[in-house]
Design a protein around this motif. Sequence first.
Motif, mmCIF file in Angstrom:
data_model
loop_
_atom_site.group_PDB
_atom_site.id
_atom_site.type_symbol
_atom_site.label_atom_id
_atom_site.label_comp_id
_atom_site.label_asym_id
_atom_site.label_seq_id
_atom_site.Cartn_x
_atom_site.Cartn_y
_atom_site.Cartn_z
ATOM 1 N N UNK A 337 0.846 -1.188 0.000
ATOM 2 C CA UNK A 337 0.000 0.000 0.000
ATOM 3 C C UNK A 337 0.882 1.239 0.000
ATOM 4 N N UNK A 338 0.529 2.193 -0.831
ATOM 5 C CA UNK A 338 1.359 3.386 -0.974
ATOM 6 C C UNK A 338 1.178 4.365 0.176
ATOM 7 N N UNK A 339 -0.026 4.406 0.726
ATOM 8 C CA UNK A 339 -0.312 5.392 1.760
ATOM 9 C C UNK A 339 -0.019 4.847 3.147
ATOM 10 N N UNK A 340 0.422 5.733 4.023
ATOM 11 C CA UNK A 340 0.628 5.367 5.421
ATOM 12 C C UNK A 340 -0.726 5.206 6.109
ATOM 13 N N UNK A 341 -0.759 4.316 7.101
ATOM 14 C CA UNK A 341 -1.993 4.119 7.863
ATOM 15 C C UNK A 341 -2.176 5.210 8.898
ATOM 16 N N UNK A 342 -1.119 5.474 9.645
ATOM 17 C CA UNK A 342 -1.203 6.455 10.725
ATOM 18 C C UNK A 342 0.177 7.059 10.952
ATOM 19 N N UNK A 343 0.203 8.356 11.235
ATOM 20 C CA UNK A 343 1.458 9.077 11.471
ATOM 21 C C UNK A 343 1.281 9.936 12.716
ATOM 22 N N UNK A 344 2.270 9.857 13.623
ATOM 23 C CA UNK A 344 2.248 10.692 14.828
ATOM 24 C C UNK A 344 3.569 11.448 14.922
ATOM 25 N N UNK A 345 3.459 12.744 15.068
ATOM 26 C CA UNK A 345 4.625 13.606 15.257
ATOM 27 C C UNK A 345 4.381 14.470 16.488
ATOM 28 N N UNK A 346 5.300 14.464 17.450
ATOM 29 C CA UNK A 346 5.112 15.331 18.619
ATOM 30 C C UNK A 346 4.968 16.802 18.245
ATOM 31 N N UNK A 347 5.504 17.174 17.086
ATOM 32 C CA UNK A 347 5.456 18.577 16.677
ATOM 33 C C UNK A 347 4.229 18.901 15.838
ATOM 34 N N UNK A 348 3.812 17.966 14.971
ATOM 35 C CA UNK A 348 2.743 18.275 14.028
ATOM 36 C C UNK A 348 1.435 17.561 14.338
ATOM 37 N N UNK A 349 1.439 16.577 15.230
ATOM 38 C CA UNK A 349 0.188 15.926 15.617
ATOM 39 C C UNK A 349 0.011 14.562 14.975
ATOM 40 N N UNK A 350 -1.268 14.167 14.747
ATOM 41 C CA UNK A 350 -1.638 12.833 14.264
ATOM 42 C C UNK A 350 -2.333 12.968 12.918
ATOM 43 N N UNK A 351 -2.043 11.995 12.038
ATOM 44 C CA UNK A 351 -2.681 11.971 10.724
ATOM 45 C C UNK A 351 -3.070 10.539 10.387
ATOM 46 N N UNK A 352 -4.343 10.370 9.941
ATOM 47 C CA UNK A 352 -4.838 9.089 9.437
ATOM 48 C C UNK A 352 -5.295 9.339 7.995
ATOM 49 N N UNK A 353 -4.513 8.863 7.031
ATOM 50 C CA UNK A 353 -4.788 9.215 5.638
ATOM 51 C C UNK A 353 -5.303 8.061 4.799
ATOM 52 N N UNK A 354 -5.322 6.835 5.340
ATOM 53 C CA UNK A 354 -5.749 5.679 4.561
ATOM 54 C C UNK A 354 -7.247 5.462 4.747
ATOM 55 N N UNK A 355 -8.004 5.607 3.664
ATOM 56 C CA UNK A 355 -9.462 5.517 3.758
ATOM 57 C C UNK A 355 -9.945 4.098 4.053
ATOM 58 N N UNK A 356 -9.134 3.090 3.744
ATOM 59 C CA UNK A 356 -9.546 1.712 4.020
ATOM 60 C C UNK A 356 -9.699 1.456 5.516
#
Length: 688
Positions: A337-356
């Motif tokens: 899968x090309x997209x990350x499931x979840x990303x956490x950065x203490x500086x920028x926060x949390x991102x969930x970009x995979x629609x599946x």
Amino acid sequence: MDSVIELFSLSSLWLVISTGAYADSGVTIYMLESVTGYEEQKVILPCQLTTSLTDLVVVDVTWKKSGATLNLAVYSPAHGTHYPAEPNSSRISFKHPTVNDATLVITNASRNDTGIYVCRWSTFPKGTISRETALEILDIMPRTNRQLIILAVIFIVLLLGLMLLTEIFVKRKKERVEAAERDASGLEMDECHRELVYASLNLDGQKATRNGPSEENIDSEAVVYGVVKHQLRSFFFFVCKLQRGVEAFVRASGISAASEASIVPVSMDNKDCFFHFKMTLVIWISSACIALLSVTCGKNVTVDESLSALVGTEVLLPCQVVNNSTIVQISWTKANQNKSLAVYSPQYGISYSNKLYSGRIAFRNHSRKDGSILINASELQDEGNYSCQLTLFPVGIQSKAISLTILAIPSNNATPIPTEAGVSEVPVATCTSANGKPAASIMWISNLPGNQTSNQTKNEDGTLTVTSQYKIAPNSSNNGQTVMCVISHLATNSTDTFTVELSILYRPEVTITGYDGKWSERDITLNCVAKANPPATNYSWQGLPEGLQSEHADLLIEKVNSLMNGTWACEATNIIGTGRAEVVIRLQEKGANSADAPGGLNTLHIVIIAAVILCVVVIALILMLMKRERRMKETSVHLDDFSSQTQVEQRTVYASLNLNRLLNASAQREHFHDEERTVYADIKYNQS
């Protein structure tokens, strides 16, 4: 020498940049798929990132050799660079580390540097993006090859310098040349011949031998320029013609658009043609260098942990920091899968970009020490290999791979297969494990000799259905017997056992009961017993005397007489066929069984006669034994008397038997049978 290798590496990069790129929704990483270097030389591993996303932030870049424990190099825009594998050595370094360029330089390369190198970019909110390049370090470059390369580079540099000087000279004299061209007759010719027309001027003041302008229209300075230009551009004329041939070859052979775009149109002027030649020369030299690179790029995935979960349940994928490193970012990816499931950065926060995984995935704590994620209501498509990318400083990117298996509990059942009796082997029972994952294991337990067959089907949702059948050559005795089906499945970690009662179809097997030869005068019942599967539905009696009939299994006889003698039959029928049985009836008139009837002997009479005969035989034997015993007693008495008479004169004698006398005596004693029995021998003896 290092500068030579570096020049070839950089030139090669731009040629293969279109084939060695990784693109992911606006993010592109440029790398060489393979690089070849030599021992004791410098090796450059390019890794550059371009993006069209305005909100993409690069938080870390890490280089690591596949199979190594420590990272080679780490660059963080916030913390700088670090080299964990060789912290006290300058052999490995970034060339010019930026948020877009992480090119790695290895100086004084050795054979141990051969391997797969991974360049990983930690970005927000995209997560971790990585590419690989294969590096092969060959033996020390042969002296001859190095000399040739040095000579080739010197020649190219001199050639380029000569061309540059010519360009400068042309620029200074451009205005005068243009003035001379305006005075020319306006002949149209291609770019390669345009300036050579003036090179054929006669310096002695004679007119031009070709179609150029006359001597009167060109001042002395222009003539001198023309001669100099001819001397300098003689080689350029050949090059320009060569360029046209190369351009035609490229267009005819269909080379990639990237290479074709580097060839300028034919309508360019001399200056553009000359510049285009220089660029083309660099490109073709770079192509020759790239042709020497032959390293196979491989990928090595290490699974640190394996997990399994039932479909529909919650799954925890653990990923924790065990040291005191500073967390720059944590990102989760799934293989293929090309997209990350979840990303956490203490500086920028949390991102969930995979629609599946929309709404089903979340960080458990998203702290600086814990990057574990939870997957709620797991689905079959969640199965696969997951990777937790921990971006740390100064350690770099650390990865943990987790293999997740999603299990589905199947629905199990077992049923008989109604089958007609026969000699061929056919299925008699089936056992099914449907919609499970992974496939179930089915085995049969039976005392009946037979074989089993299994079939596996993959369903649209990814589950598996397994069907197994038990086969025998069935007969009527197998009906009602049982076989056992045992189903094992990983999801339940247990077994399901089913007992199946066989259903063998066969025609009726008929017997007639109720006749024993001793019927009374009335109310007698015959029974037609039919054993069948399915049960018999129709009965018929045949051979009955007049007045008797029945359409059922039972036949009632109200009065018995000798007229009923004969062979009676009963037939029973089901959907498989018809069965038949017969009974022979023998009846006599009243009194026929009396003991006074002539010639009528019953069993009692026979027993009495046998007993009388036995008694007579026993009495006769007893009498014979008594008579023999009496004779033996008489003989014993005679012997005793003879012994008493000869006892007084008893002495020891030597006697001999006179056989002649015995024969005569035997003849004389024929009339004295009683005495002869007591005489055993005549002895002749002499008294001493």
